[in-house]
Design a protein around this motif. Structure first.
Motif: not given
Length: 181
Positions: A112-121
């Motif tokens: 979930w944290l990986r997905r959130c950071r990908a959205m951020y980027e």
């Protein structure tokens, strides 16, 4: 009960905010001695229940991750209380209330944290990223329907964003919140 928790998304200047209905401590005995399970309590209403979806629900993962900063230690998952949107009658065969334990592990949180950071980027690359979604169900509850439609039409979507929405700086001020509970 009904606590809003804000936590910084690591590696970003974004904050994740969620509302926790309640936190449950369930004692149990094991061969290692007395312990307790900690669960986030989530009340929901539903028309049809897909138990497999509960294990994939990112809201539950976010709630567990957010709750861990409150000092309870390891949070095991979510205690889901579901109330069916149906009037009781003799014809109703399915239960009107469901209680499920949804265990959340470290791997789910990392994903979930990986997905959130990908959205951020994706959303902070320097230009506004709008991804029109043709699904009526997904668009129905989206608060960005109007600017999205203007974007697809080639209209002035930025005017709608400027007049109907606030930026993080406008909402939180110049100082970034790192936690509030």
């Amino acid at each position: 009960v009904e606590k809003t928790i804000t936590r910084n998304l690591p590696g970003t200047d974004w904050d994740v905010e969620g509302r926790i209905d309640a936190i449950i401590s369930q004692p149990f005995q094991s061969s290692f001695g007395d312990r307790e399970h900690i669960y986030v309590l989530e009340h929901k209403t539903y028309t049809s229940l897909d138990l497999e979806h509960l294990e994939r629900d990112h809201q539950f993962v976010a709630e567990v991750w957010l709750t861990e900063i409150l000092g309870f230690g390891h949070v095991d998952g979510v205690l889901y209380n579901g109330l069916r949107k149906q009037v009781p009658s003799p014809r109703v065969k399915n239960p009107l209330f469901e209680r499920q334990y949804v265990n959340i592990n470290r791997q789910q949180i990392k994903h979930w944290l990986r997905r959130c950071r990908a959205m951020y980027e994706s959303l902070t690359v320097g230009k506004l990223s709008i991804y029109p979604e043709p699904s009526q169900m997904k668009c129905r509850f989206c608060q960005f329907k109007r600017p999205c439609l203007e974007y697809m039409k080639g209209g002035d979507y930025q005017f709608i964003l400027n007049t109907e929405f606030t930026t993080r700086e406008e909402r939180y001020g110049s100082e970034r919140q790192t936690s509030s509970y």
